[in-house]
Design a protein around this motif. Structure first.
Motif, PDB file in Angstrom:
ATOM      1  N   ASN A  14       0.821  -1.212   0.000  1.00 61.47           N
ATOM      2  CA  ASN A  14       0.000   0.000   0.000  1.00 61.47           C
ATOM      3  C   ASN A  14       0.854   1.261   0.000  1.00 61.47           C
ATOM      4  O   ASN A  14       0.438   2.292  -0.530  1.00 61.47           O
ATOM      5  CB  ASN A  14      -0.981  -0.014   1.175  1.00 61.47           C
ATOM      6  N   ILE A  15       2.059   1.188   0.575  1.00 63.67           N
ATOM      7  CA  ILE A  15       2.999   2.304   0.457  1.00 63.67           C
ATOM      8  C   ILE A  15       3.414   2.458  -1.005  1.00 63.67           C
ATOM      9  O   ILE A  15       3.473   3.578  -1.535  1.00 63.67           O
ATOM     10  CB  ILE A  15       4.226   2.082   1.369  1.00 63.67           C
ATOM     11  N   ILE A  16       3.682   1.338  -1.671  1.00 63.18           N
ATOM     12  CA  ILE A  16       4.038   1.393  -3.100  1.00 63.18           C
ATOM     13  C   ILE A  16       2.885   1.971  -3.915  1.00 63.18           C
ATOM     14  O   ILE A  16       3.099   2.799  -4.814  1.00 63.18           O
ATOM     15  CB  ILE A  16       4.427  -0.007  -3.613  1.00 63.18           C
ATOM     16  N   LYS A  17       1.684   1.565  -3.598  1.00 63.46           N
ATOM     17  CA  LYS A  17       0.507   2.094  -4.295  1.00 63.46           C
ATOM     18  C   LYS A  17       0.423   3.617  -4.127  1.00 63.46           C
ATOM     19  O   LYS A  17       0.152   4.355  -5.087  1.00 63.46           O
ATOM     20  CB  LYS A  17      -0.763   1.441  -3.747  1.00 63.46           C
ATOM     21  N   ALA A  18       0.682   4.096  -2.906  1.00 64.54           N
ATOM     22  CA  ALA A  18       0.645   5.534  -2.648  1.00 64.54           C
ATOM     23  C   ALA A  18       1.775   6.254  -3.388  1.00 64.54           C
ATOM     24  O   ALA A  18       1.594   7.366  -3.890  1.00 64.54           O
ATOM     25  CB  ALA A  18       0.745   5.793  -1.143  1.00 64.54           C
ATOM     26  N   LEU A  19       2.937   5.623  -3.487  1.00 64.21           N
ATOM     27  CA  LEU A  19       4.042   6.189  -4.258  1.00 64.21           C
ATOM     28  C   LEU A  19       3.687   6.266  -5.743  1.00 64.21           C
ATOM     29  O   LEU A  19       3.944   7.281  -6.410  1.00 64.21           O
ATOM     30  CB  LEU A  19       5.307   5.347  -4.068  1.00 64.21           C
ATOM     31  N   ASN A  20       3.076   5.189  -6.266  1.00 62.85           N
ATOM     32  CA  ASN A  20       2.661   5.174  -7.668  1.00 62.85           C
ATOM     33  C   ASN A  20       1.663   6.290  -7.965  1.00 62.85           C
ATOM     34  O   ASN A  20       1.705   6.892  -9.046  1.00 62.85           O
ATOM     35  CB  ASN A  20       2.027   3.836  -8.030  1.00 62.85           C
ATOM     36  N   ARG A  21       0.776   6.587  -7.015  1.00 60.24           N
ATOM     37  CA  ARG A  21      -0.188   7.676  -7.208  1.00 60.24           C
ATOM     38  C   ARG A  21       0.526   9.019  -7.374  1.00 60.24           C
ATOM     39  O   ARG A  21      -0.021   9.947  -7.962  1.00 60.24           O
ATOM     40  CB  ARG A  21      -1.173   7.755  -6.036  1.00 60.24           C
ATOM     41  N   ARG A  22       1.734   9.097  -6.858  1.00 59.31           N
ATOM     42  CA  ARG A  22       2.546  10.305  -6.984  1.00 59.31           C
ATOM     43  C   ARG A  22       3.539  10.186  -8.150  1.00 59.31           C
ATOM     44  O   ARG A  22       4.510  10.920  -8.224  1.00 59.31           O
ATOM     45  CB  ARG A  22       3.284  10.575  -5.674  1.00 59.31           C
ATOM     46  N   ASN A  23       3.291   9.202  -9.024  1.00 63.07           N
ATOM     47  CA  ASN A  23       4.134   8.962 -10.210  1.00 63.07           C
ATOM     48  C   ASN A  23       5.567   8.555  -9.855  1.00 63.07           C
ATOM     49  O   ASN A  23       6.501   8.809 -10.617  1.00 63.07           O
ATOM     50  CB  ASN A  23       4.154  10.194 -11.127  1.00 63.07           C
ATOM     51  N   ILE A  24       5.730   7.917  -8.706  1.00 59.66           N
ATOM     52  CA  ILE A  24       7.036   7.377  -8.306  1.00 59.66           C
ATOM     53  C   ILE A  24       7.024   5.876  -8.580  1.00 59.66           C
ATOM     54  O   ILE A  24       6.217   5.129  -8.010  1.00 59.66           O
ATOM     55  CB  ILE A  24       7.317   7.643  -6.818  1.00 59.66           C
ATOM     56  N   THR A  25       7.894   5.439  -9.481  1.00 57.86           N
ATOM     57  CA  THR A  25       7.917   4.025  -9.880  1.00 57.86           C
ATOM     58  C   THR A  25       9.293   3.386  -9.753  1.00 57.86           C
ATOM     59  O   THR A  25       9.421   2.171  -9.911  1.00 57.86           O
ATOM     60  CB  THR A  25       7.425   3.865 -11.333  1.00 57.86           C
ATOM     61  N   ASN A  26      10.327   4.183  -9.498  1.00 57.79           N
ATOM     62  CA  ASN A  26      11.669   3.634  -9.337  1.00 57.79           C
ATOM     63  C   ASN A  26      11.781   3.063  -7.924  1.00 57.79           C
ATOM     64  O   ASN A  26      12.345   3.684  -7.012  1.00 57.79           O
ATOM     65  CB  ASN A  26      12.722   4.707  -9.587  1.00 57.79           C
ATOM     66  N   ILE A  27      11.201   1.880  -7.768  1.00 58.55           N
ATOM     67  CA  ILE A  27      11.032   1.266  -6.450  1.00 58.55           C
ATOM     68  C   ILE A  27      11.605  -0.145  -6.463  1.00 58.55           C
ATOM     69  O   ILE A  27      11.255  -0.961  -7.328  1.00 58.55           O
ATOM     70  CB  ILE A  27       9.537   1.201  -6.059  1.00 58.55           C
ATOM     71  N   LEU A  28      12.473  -0.435  -5.507  1.00 56.50           N
ATOM     72  CA  LEU A  28      12.992  -1.788  -5.313  1.00 56.50           C
ATOM     73  C   LEU A  28      12.199  -2.453  -4.197  1.00 56.50           C
ATOM     74  O   LEU A  28      12.173  -1.969  -3.060  1.00 56.50           O
ATOM     75  CB  LEU A  28      14.477  -1.749  -4.932  1.00 56.50           C
ATOM     76  N   VAL A  29      11.545  -3.571  -4.523  1.00 56.19           N
ATOM     77  CA  VAL A  29      10.803  -4.343  -3.531  1.00 56.19           C
ATOM     78  C   VAL A  29      11.716  -5.431  -2.976  1.00 56.19           C
ATOM     79  O   VAL A  29      12.322  -6.195  -3.728  1.00 56.19           O
ATOM     80  CB  VAL A  29       9.538  -4.976  -4.140  1.00 56.19           C
ATOM     81  N   VAL A  30      11.794  -5.500  -1.666  1.00 54.42           N
ATOM     82  CA  VAL A  30      12.537  -6.558  -0.978  1.00 54.42           C
ATOM     83  C   VAL A  30      11.534  -7.373  -0.180  1.00 54.42           C
ATOM     84  O   VAL A  30      10.753  -6.825   0.593  1.00 54.42           O
ATOM     85  CB  VAL A  30      13.604  -5.966  -0.036  1.00 54.42           C
ATOM     86  N   ASP A  31      11.541  -8.685  -0.390  1.00 58.73           N
ATOM     87  CA  ASP A  31      10.578  -9.526   0.326  1.00 58.73           C
ATOM     88  C   ASP A  31      11.059 -10.973   0.295  1.00 58.73           C
ATOM     89  O   ASP A  31      12.145 -11.274  -0.211  1.00 58.73           O
ATOM     90  CB  ASP A  31       9.172  -9.408  -0.280  1.00 58.73           C
ATOM     91  N   ASP A  32      10.235 -11.839   0.838  1.00 58.95           N
ATOM     92  CA  ASP A  32      10.480 -13.281   0.850  1.00 58.95           C
ATOM     93  C   ASP A  32       9.260 -13.929   0.208  1.00 58.95           C
ATOM     94  O   ASP A  32       8.161 -13.873   0.768  1.00 58.95           O
ATOM     95  CB  ASP A  32      10.660 -13.759   2.295  1.00 58.95           C
TER      96      ASP A  32
END
Length: 315
Positions: A14-32
């Motif tokens: 949901n943080i990524i979704k909020a970033l995308n709404r602000r046209n921020i897409t240069n995002i590295l996802v770290v997960d398992d």
């Protein structure tokens, strides 16, 4: 680039979704991705890359500059199973991992925004972000409490040495609910479980005494917006993130029945294994959050449930 650990989880996605709404897409996802079903939380989001949590840790400890320019790290990755009692696993995952990432952030002056928890308060009845009000009652809460204390020691040391640190912000999340929690199984919110029970033709099951059990339920999109407010304003500290108003589990069930116009509420015995490690009351004190200028208006439980039901039941 922005890094979101636990990016395939509920709050992270949901943080990524909020970033995308602000046209921020240069995002590295770290997960398992041991639970591969979590991919569904990312499938509609725009990100630049994905790294396994262990590979990410190797990168930042072995060759620190390979990731390039990092504008912020949202550290949401953790074991959030409050019934997990493997203390070795919990401290390694929630405490030691967080320390390594924190020191990486400090070394390269990267804003570090991390997930703490209202579980740090245990059975205390005052929810103010000071040590005297804390007292975790399970190993999950203890892992979060100890990391908060570790951060405090860094602040104290820097003050003594007159050092200027980069941003460190901890968020004490209360009972978060909303889209992208389906993978959490038993740890999903009671609202998610009530929705499933009604759609399956079951009764809504609440524990004995649930009229007295009250929690501060906060909608996940509000949580994401608060995170981004702090990224923009670069304010350090540990802050409660909740609505500031507790609601009983019984009233949540009633709201769900009213929404659907059907359903019965059934009382079931309180589980023995939870009796010594269960928070029967939580309610965020928002004085500190408001004092630094964060005026975000949190949805009421009823407003959040209405929005959530439209999303979760969309065909």
């Amino acid at each position: 680039m922005i890094i979101v650990t636990g990016g395939a989880g509920m709050i992270g996605s949901n943080i990524i979704k909020a970033l995308n709404r602000r046209n921020i897409t240069n995002i590295l996802v770290v997960d398992d991705f041991k639970n591969g079903k979590k991919f569904r939380n990312l499938v509609d989001l725009d990100i630049s890359d994905y790294l396994d949590r262990n590979d990410f840790l190797l990168k930042i400890t072995a060759n620190k500059k390979t990731l390039g320019q990092i504008d912020a790290i949202f550290h949401e990755g953790a074991c959030a199973v409050t019934t997990e009692w493997d203390g070795h696993y919990m401290m390694l995952n929630n405490y030691e991992y967080s320390k390594k990432l924190l020191h990486y952030s400090l070394e390269y002056k990267i804003p570090f925004l991390y997930a703490s928890s209202s579980a740090t308060y245990g059975k205390k009845k005052v929810f103010i972000e000071n040590k005297e009000y804390e007292g975790a009652i399970n190993i999950y809460g203890y892992s979060k409490q100890q990391f908060d204390n570790y951060v405090r020691k860094i602040w104290e040391t820097s003050k003594i040495n007159n050092e200027k640190l980069s941003q460190i912000t901890g968020f004490r999340y209360f009972n978060v609910y909303g889209p992208h929690e389906q993978h959490k199984n038993s740890m999903a919110s009671i609202i998610f479980h009530f929705n499933r029970q009604i759609n399956s033709g079951e009764t809504l099951k609440i524990f004995e005494g649930s009229k007295k059990f009250q929690r501060d339920f906060v909608y996940v999109e509000d949580v994401a917006e608060v995170n981004l407010w702090f990224m923009k304003n670069k304010i350090s500290g540990i802050f409660n993130v909740g609505t500031g108003k507790a609601t009983s589990f019984y009233n949540i069930a009633k709201t769900m029945v009213e929404y659907y116009g059907k359903g019965e509420i059934e009382t079931i015995p309180f589980p023995e294994h939870l009796k010594d490690s269960y928070q029967s009351f939580t309610e965020a004190n928002l004085t500190k959050l408001r004092s630094i200028g964060c005026k975000h208006k949190f949805k009421t439980v009823k407003e959040g449930i209405l929005e959530y039901m439209k999303i979760i039941n969309r065909k």
